[in-house]
Design a protein around this motif. Structure first.
Motif, mmCIF file in Angstrom:
data_model
loop_
_atom_site.group_PDB
_atom_site.id
_atom_site.type_symbol
_atom_site.label_atom_id
_atom_site.label_comp_id
_atom_site.label_asym_id
_atom_site.label_seq_id
_atom_site.Cartn_x
_atom_site.Cartn_y
_atom_site.Cartn_z
ATOM 1 N N ASP A 92 0.883 -1.176 0.000
ATOM 2 C CA ASP A 92 0.000 0.000 0.000
ATOM 3 C C ASP A 92 0.917 1.222 0.000
ATOM 4 O O ASP A 92 1.492 1.577 1.028
ATOM 5 C CB ASP A 92 -0.915 -0.010 1.220
ATOM 6 C CG ASP A 92 -1.824 1.207 1.282
ATOM 7 O OD1 ASP A 92 -1.792 2.046 0.360
ATOM 8 O OD2 ASP A 92 -2.559 1.328 2.277
ATOM 9 N N VAL A 93 1.060 1.850 -1.148
ATOM 10 C CA VAL A 93 2.019 2.956 -1.275
ATOM 11 C C VAL A 93 1.583 4.204 -0.514
ATOM 12 O O VAL A 93 2.409 5.098 -0.287
ATOM 13 C CB VAL A 93 2.296 3.297 -2.761
ATOM 14 C CG1 VAL A 93 3.012 2.152 -3.440
ATOM 15 C CG2 VAL A 93 1.028 3.652 -3.510
ATOM 16 N N ASN A 94 0.328 4.284 -0.093
ATOM 17 C CA ASN A 94 -0.144 5.445 0.670
ATOM 18 C C ASN A 94 -0.125 5.222 2.176
ATOM 19 O O ASN A 94 -0.530 6.105 2.930
ATOM 20 C CB ASN A 94 -1.566 5.826 0.236
ATOM 21 C CG ASN A 94 -1.579 6.627 -1.040
ATOM 22 O OD1 ASN A 94 -0.555 7.120 -1.495
ATOM 23 N ND2 ASN A 94 -2.750 6.755 -1.647
ATOM 24 N N GLN A 95 0.308 4.061 2.649
ATOM 25 C CA GLN A 95 0.257 3.751 4.082
ATOM 26 C C GLN A 95 1.037 4.777 4.913
ATOM 27 O O GLN A 95 0.555 5.253 5.934
ATOM 28 C CB GLN A 95 0.781 2.345 4.348
ATOM 29 C CG GLN A 95 0.815 1.961 5.815
ATOM 30 C CD GLN A 95 -0.557 1.975 6.456
ATOM 31 O OE1 GLN A 95 -1.526 1.492 5.886
ATOM 32 N NE2 GLN A 95 -0.654 2.538 7.637
ATOM 33 N N GLY A 96 2.241 5.100 4.503
ATOM 34 C CA GLY A 96 3.061 6.060 5.248
ATOM 35 C C GLY A 96 2.425 7.443 5.303
ATOM 36 O O GLY A 96 2.393 8.079 6.366
ATOM 37 N N LEU A 97 1.922 7.899 4.167
ATOM 38 C CA LEU A 97 1.259 9.209 4.121
ATOM 39 C C LEU A 97 0.007 9.214 4.987
ATOM 40 O O LEU A 97 -0.245 10.162 5.730
ATOM 41 C CB LEU A 97 0.901 9.564 2.674
ATOM 42 C CG LEU A 97 0.121 10.859 2.470
ATOM 43 C CD1 LEU A 97 0.903 12.061 2.983
ATOM 44 C CD2 LEU A 97 -0.234 11.027 0.997
ATOM 45 N N ARG A 98 -0.773 8.124 4.922
ATOM 46 C CA ARG A 98 -1.993 8.032 5.727
ATOM 47 C C ARG A 98 -1.664 8.088 7.216
ATOM 48 O O ARG A 98 -2.335 8.756 7.994
ATOM 49 C CB ARG A 98 -2.733 6.735 5.367
ATOM 50 C CG ARG A 98 -4.135 6.688 5.829
ATOM 51 C CD ARG A 98 -4.978 5.585 5.185
ATOM 52 N NE ARG A 98 -4.313 4.311 5.059
ATOM 53 C CZ ARG A 98 -3.876 3.794 3.899
ATOM 54 N NH1 ARG A 98 -4.033 4.466 2.770
ATOM 55 N NH2 ARG A 98 -3.301 2.617 3.879
ATOM 56 N N SER A 99 -0.608 7.426 7.617
ATOM 57 C CA SER A 99 -0.175 7.443 9.018
ATOM 58 C C SER A 99 0.237 8.859 9.449
ATOM 59 O O SER A 99 -0.108 9.311 10.534
ATOM 60 C CB SER A 99 0.973 6.468 9.215
ATOM 61 O OG SER A 99 1.439 6.508 10.528
ATOM 62 N N GLN A 100 0.957 9.556 8.585
ATOM 63 C CA GLN A 100 1.366 10.936 8.896
ATOM 64 C C GLN A 100 0.153 11.857 9.018
ATOM 65 O O GLN A 100 0.096 12.711 9.908
ATOM 66 C CB GLN A 100 2.309 11.466 7.821
ATOM 67 C CG GLN A 100 3.679 10.848 7.843
ATOM 68 C CD GLN A 100 4.545 11.368 6.699
ATOM 69 O OE1 GLN A 100 4.108 12.167 5.873
ATOM 70 N NE2 GLN A 100 5.783 10.898 6.652
ATOM 71 N N LEU A 101 -0.815 11.683 8.117
ATOM 72 C CA LEU A 101 -2.022 12.512 8.171
ATOM 73 C C LEU A 101 -2.809 12.257 9.449
ATOM 74 O O LEU A 101 -3.316 13.193 10.075
ATOM 75 C CB LEU A 101 -2.903 12.246 6.943
ATOM 76 C CG LEU A 101 -2.365 12.744 5.603
ATOM 77 C CD1 LEU A 101 -3.214 12.217 4.459
ATOM 78 C CD2 LEU A 101 -2.298 14.260 5.588
ATOM 79 N N GLU A 102 -2.902 10.993 9.850
ATOM 80 C CA GLU A 102 -3.611 10.653 11.088
ATOM 81 C C GLU A 102 -2.903 11.268 12.293
ATOM 82 O O GLU A 102 -3.543 11.865 13.164
ATOM 83 C CB GLU A 102 -3.671 9.129 11.252
ATOM 84 C CG GLU A 102 -4.321 8.685 12.534
ATOM 85 C CD GLU A 102 -4.185 7.190 12.766
ATOM 86 O OE1 GLU A 102 -4.136 6.797 13.940
ATOM 87 O OE2 GLU A 102 -4.135 6.421 11.786
ATOM 88 N N GLN A 103 -1.581 11.143 12.352
ATOM 89 C CA GLN A 103 -0.832 11.698 13.481
ATOM 90 C C GLN A 103 -0.943 13.221 13.528
ATOM 91 O O GLN A 103 -1.067 13.805 14.605
ATOM 92 C CB GLN A 103 0.621 11.259 13.411
ATOM 93 C CG GLN A 103 0.804 9.790 13.737
ATOM 94 C CD GLN A 103 2.250 9.347 13.664
ATOM 95 O OE1 GLN A 103 3.167 10.154 13.793
ATOM 96 N NE2 GLN A 103 2.462 8.064 13.463
ATOM 97 N N ARG A 104 -0.930 13.874 12.360
ATOM 98 C CA ARG A 104 -1.065 15.331 12.328
ATOM 99 C C ARG A 104 -2.448 15.751 12.819
ATOM 100 O O ARG A 104 -2.591 16.701 13.592
ATOM 101 C CB ARG A 104 -0.816 15.856 10.914
ATOM 102 C CG ARG A 104 -0.858 17.383 10.852
ATOM 103 C CD ARG A 104 -0.612 17.909 9.493
ATOM 104 N NE ARG A 104 -1.799 17.595 8.682
ATOM 105 C CZ ARG A 104 -1.903 17.857 7.389
ATOM 106 N NH1 ARG A 104 -0.893 18.382 6.738
ATOM 107 N NH2 ARG A 104 -3.000 17.567 6.737
ATOM 108 N N CYS A 105 -3.470 15.028 12.392
ATOM 109 C CA CYS A 105 -4.839 15.320 12.827
ATOM 110 C C CYS A 105 -4.968 15.181 14.344
ATOM 111 O O CYS A 105 -5.540 16.047 15.012
ATOM 112 C CB CYS A 105 -5.804 14.377 12.117
ATOM 113 S SG CYS A 105 -7.526 14.494 12.647
ATOM 114 N N MET A 106 -4.414 14.103 14.885
ATOM 115 C CA MET A 106 -4.490 13.887 16.333
ATOM 116 C C MET A 106 -3.675 14.945 17.082
ATOM 117 O O MET A 106 -4.086 15.401 18.151
ATOM 118 C CB MET A 106 -4.017 12.478 16.689
ATOM 119 C CG MET A 106 -4.967 11.380 16.219
ATOM 120 S SD MET A 106 -6.606 11.459 16.950
ATOM 121 C CE MET A 106 -6.267 10.814 18.581
ATOM 122 N N ALA A 107 -2.535 15.343 16.537
ATOM 123 C CA ALA A 107 -1.726 16.390 17.173
ATOM 124 C C ALA A 107 -2.487 17.718 17.191
ATOM 125 O O ALA A 107 -2.416 18.470 18.168
ATOM 126 C CB ALA A 107 -0.393 16.544 16.440
#
Length: 160
Positions: A92-107
């Motif tokens: 899943d080539v978007n997994q890393g980006l999705r994880s970063q977006l989730e962490q930014r949202c939670m931050a």
């Protein structure tokens, strides 16, 4: 033992060790677990919309095994070599980006991304035996731990 069996055995060892390691959790002082789970789900859905699953099938290169040399009283000879398919796998080539977006949202919602040790069975049993335990966060300490529930959410257990 074939290379396939070695790779399979190695995979089970790695998976077994991963289940013993720390659990990633989001933490915000004063929040109860229900609110944290709700915020996490909201951020995961938003991240999935912005970076949807994009699976790509990839192929490992084939591996060549040269022939072995055999010897007896009549002389030596070399058997033929052979190729083994490297196999395919999905990424899943978007997994890393999705994880970063989730962490930014939670931050942005005021959460810290932490890794806490997994709770032992004894810690879980002791917490369940305490009557009327308040689920509101009392703060983290060195004894805090996390439990991965069957629904995929992670619960932080307060110090016991």
């Amino acid at each position: 033992m074939s290379r396939f069996h070695l790779a399979t055995a190695f995979s089970f060892v790695v998976l077994g060790l991963a289940s013993c390691g720390p659990l990633p959790v989001y933490y915000r002082p004063g929040n109860d677990q229900t609110r944290t789970n709700s915020d996490t789900l909201t951020c995961k859905v938003a991240a999935l919309k912005d970076a949807p699953v994009a699976n790509q099938i990839r192929q490992r290169p084939p591996v060549y095994y040269p022939g072995r040399q055999y010897c007896n009283a009549g002389g030596c000879w070399t058997g033929p070599g052979y190729w083994v398919d490297g196999g395919t796998y999905t990424v899943d080539v978007n997994q890393g980006l999705r994880s970063q977006l989730e962490q930014r949202c939670m931050a942005q919602k005021g959460y810290q991304h932490l890794e806490l040790p997994r709770c032992t069975k004894e810690q879980i049993a002791k917490l369940q035996s305490l009557p009327g335990r308040n689920r509101r966060d009392a703060g983290l300490s060195q004894e805090s731990c996390a439990v991965l529930q069957s629904n995929g959410t992670t619960v932080i257990l307060p110090p016991l």
